[in-house]
Write a protein that holds these residues in place. Sequence first.
Motif, PDB file in Angstrom:
ATOM      1  N   LEU A  49      10.814   2.564  14.586  1.00 35.03           N
ATOM      2  CA  LEU A  49       9.772   2.087  13.744  1.00 35.03           C
ATOM      3  C   LEU A  49       8.468   2.064  14.058  1.00 35.03           C
ATOM      4  O   LEU A  49       7.574   2.355  13.170  1.00 35.03           O
ATOM      5  CB  LEU A  49      10.403   0.456  13.341  1.00 35.03           C
ATOM      6  CG  LEU A  49      11.677   0.196  12.896  1.00 35.03           C
ATOM      7  CD1 LEU A  49      11.970  -1.321  13.116  1.00 35.03           C
ATOM      8  CD2 LEU A  49      11.494   0.475  11.435  1.00 35.03           C
ATOM      9  N   GLU A  52       7.544   5.737  13.183  1.00 33.79           N
ATOM     10  CA  GLU A  52       7.222   6.111  11.912  1.00 33.79           C
ATOM     11  C   GLU A  52       6.026   5.339  11.172  1.00 33.79           C
ATOM     12  O   GLU A  52       5.700   5.712  10.525  1.00 33.79           O
ATOM     13  CB  GLU A  52       8.718   5.942  11.145  1.00 33.79           C
ATOM     14  CG  GLU A  52       9.788   6.566  11.526  1.00 33.79           C
ATOM     15  CD  GLU A  52       9.732   8.311  11.342  1.00 33.79           C
ATOM     16  OE1 GLU A  52       9.055   8.454  10.213  1.00 33.79           O
ATOM     17  OE2 GLU A  52      10.024   9.284  12.286  1.00 33.79           O
ATOM     18  N   TYR A  53       6.055   4.237  11.610  1.00 32.08           N
ATOM     19  CA  TYR A  53       5.015   3.555  10.749  1.00 32.08           C
ATOM     20  C   TYR A  53       3.629   3.317  11.457  1.00 32.08           C
ATOM     21  O   TYR A  53       2.645   2.761  11.237  1.00 32.08           O
ATOM     22  CB  TYR A  53       5.511   1.904  10.598  1.00 32.08           C
ATOM     23  CG  TYR A  53       6.609   1.918   9.581  1.00 32.08           C
ATOM     24  CD1 TYR A  53       6.324   2.011   8.276  1.00 32.08           C
ATOM     25  CD2 TYR A  53       7.729   1.360   9.951  1.00 32.08           C
ATOM     26  CE1 TYR A  53       7.479   1.971   7.217  1.00 32.08           C
ATOM     27  CE2 TYR A  53       8.701   1.305   8.783  1.00 32.08           C
ATOM     28  CZ  TYR A  53       8.469   1.594   7.762  1.00 32.08           C
ATOM     29  OH  TYR A  53       9.573   1.426   6.619  1.00 32.08           O
ATOM     30  N   LEU A  55       2.801   2.023  14.357  1.00 30.87           N
ATOM     31  CA  LEU A  55       2.419   0.578  14.383  1.00 30.87           C
ATOM     32  C   LEU A  55       1.841   0.367  16.115  1.00 30.87           C
ATOM     33  O   LEU A  55       2.173   0.992  16.931  1.00 30.87           O
ATOM     34  CB  LEU A  55       3.697  -0.575  14.640  1.00 30.87           C
ATOM     35  CG  LEU A  55       4.365  -0.572  13.093  1.00 30.87           C
ATOM     36  CD1 LEU A  55       5.720  -1.343  13.374  1.00 30.87           C
ATOM     37  CD2 LEU A  55       3.572  -1.235  12.018  1.00 30.87           C
ATOM     38  N   PRO A  82      12.701   3.758   7.119  1.00 27.53           N
ATOM     39  CA  PRO A  82      11.389   4.185   6.303  1.00 27.53           C
ATOM     40  C   PRO A  82      11.859   5.221   5.513  1.00 27.53           C
ATOM     41  O   PRO A  82      12.689   6.231   5.930  1.00 27.53           O
ATOM     42  CB  PRO A  82      10.628   4.704   7.562  1.00 27.53           C
ATOM     43  CG  PRO A  82      10.741   4.118   8.820  1.00 27.53           C
ATOM     44  CD  PRO A  82      12.402   3.945   8.727  1.00 27.53           C
TER      45      PRO A  82
END
Length: 91
Positions: A49, A52-53, A55, A82
């Motif tokens: 996560l 992919e994002y 962050l 995602p």
Amino acid sequence: MAHNVFCARYKQEMEGLDEPPFDSDFGHKIYNNVSKRAWGEWIEHQKMLLNEYRLQPWTPQAQEFLVEQMNQYFFGEGAQLPKEYVPPSPR
């Protein structure tokens, strides 16, 4: 002495974490309901996560998103991948 829990993810008695992952009510909920195995799998999912994002985990927005995803992963219907996520090819 081992800490056993009825794992929310695996729906069976398993070895629990050595300590709560963070000092909050939610951290204690995880400690009491999530196995070491499930927590390790969450860590890998969380890495995906974060990547992919893209962050930045020190930001409040990213932290809030990750807590929401963690709650879904362990206690909800499971965290969603995602839309554009392509799993790594086996080596």
